[in-house]
Design an enzyme around this catalytic site. Structure first.
Site, PDB file in Angstrom:
ATOM      1  N   GLY A 164       5.567  14.630  -4.029  1.00  0.00           N
ATOM      2  CA  GLY A 164       6.294  13.359  -4.195  1.00  0.00           C
ATOM      3  C   GLY A 164       7.746  13.422  -3.747  1.00  0.00           C
ATOM      4  O   GLY A 164       8.443  12.424  -3.756  1.00  0.00           O
ATOM      5  N   ARG A 167     -16.779   7.498 -35.120  1.00  0.00           N
ATOM      6  CA  ARG A 167     -16.114   6.280 -35.609  1.00  0.00           C
ATOM      7  C   ARG A 167     -17.217   5.307 -36.032  1.00  0.00           C
ATOM      8  O   ARG A 167     -17.865   4.701 -35.180  1.00  0.00           O
ATOM      9  CB  ARG A 167     -15.270   5.647 -34.507  1.00  0.00           C
ATOM     10  N   CYS A 196      -8.437  15.056 -33.603  1.00  0.00           N
ATOM     11  CA  CYS A 196      -9.439  14.182 -33.004  1.00  0.00           C
ATOM     12  C   CYS A 196      -8.816  12.990 -32.294  1.00  0.00           C
ATOM     13  O   CYS A 196      -9.520  12.114 -31.824  1.00  0.00           O
ATOM     14  CB  CYS A 196     -10.448  13.714 -34.047  1.00  0.00           C
ATOM     15  N   MET A 255      11.227  15.078  -1.306  1.00  0.00           N
ATOM     16  CA  MET A 255      11.843  14.756  -0.027  1.00  0.00           C
ATOM     17  C   MET A 255      11.099  15.322   1.181  1.00  0.00           C
ATOM     18  O   MET A 255      10.520  16.382   1.116  1.00  0.00           O
ATOM     19  CB  MET A 255      13.261  15.295  -0.029  1.00  0.00           C
ATOM     20  N   TYR A 312     -10.221  23.693 -34.400  1.00  0.00           N
ATOM     21  CA  TYR A 312     -10.926  23.056 -33.285  1.00  0.00           C
ATOM     22  C   TYR A 312     -10.150  21.869 -32.732  1.00  0.00           C
ATOM     23  O   TYR A 312      -9.249  21.328 -33.393  1.00  0.00           O
ATOM     24  CB  TYR A 312     -12.331  22.606 -33.712  1.00  0.00           C
ATOM     25  N   ARG A 335       1.822  29.518   0.504  1.00  0.00           N
ATOM     26  CA  ARG A 335       1.738  29.219  -0.936  1.00  0.00           C
ATOM     27  C   ARG A 335       0.270  29.230  -1.331  1.00  0.00           C
ATOM     28  O   ARG A 335      -0.602  29.122  -0.460  1.00  0.00           O
ATOM     29  CB  ARG A 335       2.353  27.858  -1.253  1.00  0.00           C
ATOM     30  N   GLY A 358      -5.240  12.756 -36.614  1.00  0.00           N
ATOM     31  CA  GLY A 358      -5.481  11.543 -35.819  1.00  0.00           C
ATOM     32  C   GLY A 358      -4.195  11.249 -35.067  1.00  0.00           C
ATOM     33  O   GLY A 358      -3.370  10.441 -35.493  1.00  0.00           O
ATOM     34  N   THR A 359      -4.051  11.905 -33.942  1.00  0.00           N
ATOM     35  CA  THR A 359      -2.754  11.835 -33.264  1.00  0.00           C
ATOM     36  C   THR A 359      -2.525  10.516 -32.529  1.00  0.00           C
ATOM     37  O   THR A 359      -1.412  10.264 -32.083  1.00  0.00           O
ATOM     38  CB  THR A 359      -2.601  13.021 -32.290  1.00  0.00           C
ATOM     39  N   ASN A 360      -3.562   9.691 -32.437  1.00  0.00           N
ATOM     40  CA  ASN A 360      -3.306   8.359 -31.859  1.00  0.00           C
ATOM     41  C   ASN A 360      -2.429   7.563 -32.819  1.00  0.00           C
ATOM     42  O   ASN A 360      -1.364   7.052 -32.456  1.00  0.00           O
ATOM     43  CB  ASN A 360      -4.613   7.589 -31.640  1.00  0.00           C
ATOM     44  N   ASP A 361      -2.900   7.470 -34.056  1.00  0.00           N
ATOM     45  CA  ASP A 361      -2.096   6.730 -35.038  1.00  0.00           C
ATOM     46  C   ASP A 361      -0.829   7.493 -35.404  1.00  0.00           C
ATOM     47  O   ASP A 361       0.222   6.892 -35.624  1.00  0.00           O
ATOM     48  CB  ASP A 361      -2.928   6.451 -36.299  1.00  0.00           C
ATOM     49  N   LYS A 364       8.472  27.766  -2.804  1.00  0.00           N
ATOM     50  CA  LYS A 364       8.604  28.018  -1.365  1.00  0.00           C
ATOM     51  C   LYS A 364       9.622  29.128  -1.123  1.00  0.00           C
ATOM     52  O   LYS A 364       9.376  30.065  -0.357  1.00  0.00           O
ATOM     53  CB  LYS A 364       9.056  26.716  -0.686  1.00  0.00           C
ATOM     54  N   ARG A 419      14.630  21.989   3.430  1.00  0.00           N
ATOM     55  CA  ARG A 419      13.423  21.520   2.729  1.00  0.00           C
ATOM     56  C   ARG A 419      13.541  21.730   1.232  1.00  0.00           C
ATOM     57  O   ARG A 419      14.165  22.697   0.774  1.00  0.00           O
ATOM     58  CB  ARG A 419      12.197  22.275   3.230  1.00  0.00           C
ATOM     59  N   SER A 449      -8.161  16.399 -40.220  1.00  0.00           N
ATOM     60  CA  SER A 449      -8.312  16.176 -38.791  1.00  0.00           C
ATOM     61  C   SER A 449      -7.120  15.324 -38.359  1.00  0.00           C
ATOM     62  O   SER A 449      -6.895  14.242 -38.921  1.00  0.00           O
ATOM     63  CB  SER A 449      -9.628  15.463 -38.500  1.00  0.00           C
ATOM     64  N   HIS A 467      -8.435   0.367 -27.065  1.00  0.00           N
ATOM     65  CA  HIS A 467      -9.886   0.325 -27.231  1.00  0.00           C
ATOM     66  C   HIS A 467     -10.591   0.623 -25.910  1.00  0.00           C
ATOM     67  O   HIS A 467     -11.488   1.465 -25.827  1.00  0.00           O
ATOM     68  CB  HIS A 467     -10.289  -1.053 -27.774  1.00  0.00           C
TER      69      HIS A 467
HETATM   70  C1  PEP Z   1      -6.385   8.573 -34.315  1.00  0.00           C
HETATM   71  O1  PEP Z   1      -5.700   7.721 -34.852  1.00  0.00           O
HETATM   72  O2  PEP Z   1      -5.919   9.509 -33.664  1.00  0.00           O
HETATM   73  C2  PEP Z   1      -7.853   8.496 -34.394  1.00  0.00           C
HETATM   74  C3  PEP Z   1      -8.606   9.450 -33.868  1.00  0.00           C
HETATM   75  O3  PEP Z   1      -8.396   7.393 -34.945  1.00  0.00           O
HETATM   76  P1  PEP Z   1      -8.531   5.985 -34.175  1.00  0.00           P
HETATM   77  O4  PEP Z   1      -8.207   6.229 -32.741  1.00  0.00           O
HETATM   78  O5  PEP Z   1      -9.915   5.554 -34.389  1.00  0.00           O
HETATM   79  O6  PEP Z   1      -7.514   5.155 -34.890  1.00  0.00           O
HETATM   80 MG    MG Z   2      -6.580   6.446 -36.339  1.00  0.00          MG
END
Ligand code: PEP
Ligand code: MG
Length: 874
Positions: free
Chosen positions: A101, A560, A830, A103, A850, A336, A765-768, A22, A92, A763, A454
């Site tokens: 969000g 999977r 992934c 003031m 990728y 803006r 597996g960034t979840n684990d 602003k 402001r 690959s 899940h």
């Molecule tokens: C992960 O762990 O990032 C992954 C893609 O495998 P999953 O989610 O099936 O454990």
């Molecule tokens: Mg995993």
């Protein structure tokens, strides 16, 4: 000495980081010679300094504020707190990115018992002056001192009743003086001190309140949802007041240079005669369309239109402007780049390109990648949503709007959907067994589970709305009832879910289907032209894969395989395998599974028509497959010639204290090599069949999960290669295939150079990897992460947006180590992060080949990849 305060004329548009959006725009408009009520900006750095100094505004900063105020007074020929012609200002907030969000605005600051007299004299309108003062006391008390509005509303109502006044406007100046006296009295009672009379004190209090508001829960939430870093801070804009409520030759309004909902290239806005900004927002009076201004005040309208056009051409984007007319003199209070819906964003981007105002590259950079979600999923009807009652909110796990009747089991959900009902499946948490019910549902709500639970992963894959981790729900699945937000919901009651915001509503809110326009294809074509990062999808079924191709997926980055085992005709066979006591018995059970698995892969390969498909071998702990229902246990016992007790005992023995760190991933193949053998055979036979029957060339990519050690990978890889070679020999054929691994255990990242000796691709597996790097359970972290956000320990959900500082470091290091060993190693991601724009940018910057994400996020990833490449060409 640092400069903490800038007059509008000292700034410019490029100083957005320091002056906030602003402030920088007010400075730019001043430089353009537009009619802007003048003022000054306290910088974002002053805000960060406020926090560093233990939440105090230092004397140095205060000094600079008063200096700027003195200059403003001189320029305006008015004095702060003056008895004749007082200077009044608005205060402001204004961060780098606009943040609803934060003031609210404070207007009329500078009024006190004396200045109000001067103001009355100057305007010749005492009623107006006292009304302004009363509004200021109320606003200051509420916004700055956080006193509840209800005290003031109560007093106003009382006096109105006493005076027989129907509307506020029926009160006279003397009535308003009484209101003010009462306001001040309640202020003193509640705050323990007099209402501040010194305008300088008012000003510093108001500026402090803006700084404080940077950290209010709404702002923290908004930042988290919009990836805005907490260390940016907000600037504060102090601007001379102009009055739109000085009679019928005054007014105030808001306008957009193009329609923000549709993108139509036509001015769009509203205004009110004789009103202040808050009246437009409060909705007490119905504003008039901006076109009406042409009749009411033609000269002002012409000037307004000329400036609006100038601003749009200057910024080369749709502008959202606030203006005020004070006695026929037009002022712009702000401009803006306007917020817009996703369809409008595409329309405006394409139009601006066609009008020759921006290049396609600029068009791509301007569209918020995440906003594409809106285009691909149903949304709530805007009017219907307004009337909806929010009963709770939780994680926005999978976007889209859904409304339907509540069912508590997958079977009930499926049956109801078969009867044509719209269904919302509500579960404590979902498990693979629920898959059919999840498929049948319009929306999924879970009590437990985070962004990679899940429910979240599967719902995103299917494009079904999902709100997860709603710990506030009290659920009794057996009794088929839950309570939330004071409401009790039983089976068959309607609720509605917004998977994009996480809101849960009572009742059946109307939804509207997503509509994809031609603009979408045009934008996506540009995106593909400008990106270098490939985009694959996470898909386990031909339907999901086909959907993903429609959205532009270039391959499957993660299939999977476990999801394939839960259908009714397969689950008994995998259970038999698990319960087998000998290798022979296990092999026999696995042999029964081969045809199913082979057909699954065949179908996938056919849909993908030669695009790469990475098939990930069995990953979850085996206990996820064993029966829990008595009737299933009995059936299995019968099928296997065992007693019910024996089956129960074996199931019991599979129990693990930490299943996510237990007997899963490649550990299953180490203990039961025959599982890997079966899966390899199915993959190779499917590839050969597709080649023979359809002439499609397949290069199988087999991915071993949860590896932490080279020898572990080698052990499984040897089984894969031996089996694959045997299948090829049996078929008297040759075929290229690749064996790679997931990097999802920190040890694998640390030793990635060694692992790359065996792995042809990685690959991530960034979840684990996130789970194990933080030591946060991906299913339960939601329970405590909220406290981490509020206390500013973490700013965003590490399971949704890659933690680039920690987990990202491991990814980058592993990528470098992998390439050092094997220069042509293929690298992808992934985990669920693969569809998050900031993570996509990170993956581009560290040179991955990728990203792979759920089908509905493929367009987002394509756009984000193009933006990353335009910002940092590779
Ligand atoms: C992960 O762990 O990032 C992954 C893609 O495998 P999953 O989610 O099936 O454990
Ligand atoms: Mg995993």
């Amino acid at each position: 000495m640092a400069k903490w305060v800038y007059l509008f004329k000292e700034g410019k548009a490029e100083m957005k980081n320091l002056l906030g959006g602003k402030g920088a725009n007010l400075a730019e408009m001043t430089n353009l010679g537009l009619p802007i009520p003048q003022g000054f900006i306290v910088t974002t750095e002053a805000c960060t300094d406020y926090y560093k100094s233990g939440k105090t505004v230092t004397e140095e900063i205060k000094g600079q504020i008063f200096e700027a105020m003195a200059k403003l007074e001189e320029e305006q020929g008015k004095k702060f707190g003056d008895t004749e012609n007082p200077l009044l200002v608005s205060v402001r907030s204004g961060a780098r990115a606009s943040m609803p969000g934060m003031m609210d605005t404070i207007l009329n600051l500078g009024l006190n018992d004396v200045a109000v007299e001067g103001f009355a004299k100057k305007t010749g309108n005492p009623r107006f002056a006292y009304d302004s003062y009363r509004r200021f006391i109320q606003m200051f008390s509420d916004v700055v001192m956080e006193m509840s509005k209800t005290f003031f509303e109560g007093i106003l109502d009382e006096i109105k009743e006493e005076k027989g006044a129907q509307f506020d406007t029926d009160l006279t100046a003397d009535d308003l003086k009484e209101v003010i006296a009462k306001y001040k009295a309640i202020y003193k009672e509640k705050m323990g001190e007099e209402f501040p009379q010194d305008p300088k004190v008012q000003l510093i209090e108001a500026i402090t309140a803006v700084f404080r508001s940077w950290d209010n829960p709404r702002a923290i939430y908004y930042r988290r949802m919009n990836d805005i870093p907490g260390d940016w801070g907000t600037a504060v804009n102090i601007q001379t007041m102009v009055f739109g409520n000085m009679g019928d030759t005054s007014g105030t309004g808001v306008a957009f240079t193009r329609n923000p909902s549709t993108g139509e290239a036509k001015i769009y806005g509203e205004y009110l005669i004789n009103a202040q900004g808050e009246d437009v927002v409060a909705g007490i009076r119905t504003p008039l369309p901006i076109s009406k201004l042409e009749e009411d005040m033609p000269e002002c309208y012409a000037e307004f239109m000329a400036i609006a056009t100038k601003l749009e051409n200057h910024y080369r984007d749709m502008q959202d402007m606030e203006f005020t007319i004070e006695d026929k003199t037009l002022y712009f209070l702000q401009t803006r780049n306007g917020k817009r819906t996703a369809p409008a964003a595409l329309q405006i981007a394409c139009d601006l390109v066609d009008e020759g105002k921006i290049t396609p590259q600029e068009a791509i950079k301007r569209i918020e990648a995440k906003a594409l979600d809106q285009l691909l999923h149903p949304a709530f009807d805007v009017a219907a949503l307004k009337a909806g009652k929010v009963i709770g909110s939780a994680l926005p796990a999978s976007p889209g709007a859904a409304a339907g009747k509540v069912y508590f089991t997958a079977v009930d959900a499926k049956n109801a959907a078969e009867k044509g009902e719209r269904v919302i499946l509500v579960r404590l948490e979902t498990s693979p067994e629920d898959i059919e019910g999840m498929h049948a549902a319009e929306g999924i709500l879970t009590v437990r589970g985070g962004m990679t639970s899940h429910a979240a992963v599967v719902a995103r894959g299917m494009g079904t709305a999902c709100v997860s981790g709603c710990g506030a729900i009290n659920i009794n699945e057996e009794a088929k009832v839950f309570t939330l937000g004071g409401e009790t919901i039983v089976e068959g009651d309607y609720i509605s879910l917004d998977g994009s915001t996480g809101n849960i509503y009572l009742g059946d809110i109307k939804t509207v289907e997503a509509e994809i326009s031609g603009n979408f294809d045009r934008i996506m074509k540009w995106a593909d032209e400008f990106r270098s990062l490939k985009v694959r999808t996470n898909a386990d079924t031909p339907e999901d894969a086909a959907n993903a191709i429609k959205f532009g997926a270039e391959g499957i980055g993660l299939c999977r395989t476990e999801h394939m085992f839960f259908e009714a005709d397969r689950i008994p066979k995998i259970r038999k395998m698990i319960l087998s006591k000998t290798v022979e018995a296990r092999e026999e059970a696995l042999n029964e599974l081969i045809p199913f698995q082979r057909d699954d892969f065949k179908a996938l390969y056919e849909v993908m028509e030669g695009r790469p498909v990475t098939i990930r071998f069995l990953d979850p702990p085996l206990h996820e497959f064993v029966p829990t229902e008595e009737e299933d246990i009995i059936a299995l016992a019968k099928d296997m010639n065992l007693t019910v007790e024996e089956v129960k005992a074996t199931c019991e023995s599979l129990h693990e204290f930490n299943p996510m760190m237990g007997h899963r991933g490649c550990r299953l193949a180490v203990t039961y090599p025959e599982i890997a053998r079966m899966q390899t055979r199915a993959v190779m036979e499917a590839a050969i069949a597709v080649k023979n029957e359809k002439g499609i060339d397949v290069v199988p990519e087999i991915m071993i999960p949860l590896v932490g050690e080279k020898r572990e990978l080698k052990f499984v890889k040897d089984i894969v290669v031996e089996t694959a070679e045997a299948v090829l020999a049996e078929n008297n054929t040759e075929m290229v295939y690749h064996v790679g691994t997931m990097i999802e255990i920190p040890r694998a990242a640390l030793l990635a150079d060694e692992i790359a000796e065996e792995a042809e691709f990685f690959s991530f597996g960034t979840n684990d990897l996130t789970q194990m790097t933080f030591g946060f359970s991906r299913d339960d972290a939601g329970k405590f992460l909220e406290a981490y956000y509020t206390n500013k320990i973490y700013e965003s959900d590490p399971f949704a947006r890659l933690d680039q500082e920690g987990v990202g470091k491991l990814v980058q290091m592993a990528a470098e180590k992998g390439r050092a060993t094997r220069p042509d190693i293929k690298l992808g991601i992934c985990g669920e992060h693969g569809g998050d724009p900031s993570t996509v940018e990170f993956c581009h910057n560290i040179g991955l080949n990728y990203v792979s994400c759920s089908p509905f996020r493929v367009p987002i990833a394509r756009l984000a990849a193009a933006q990353a490449n335009l910002n940092n060409p590779r």
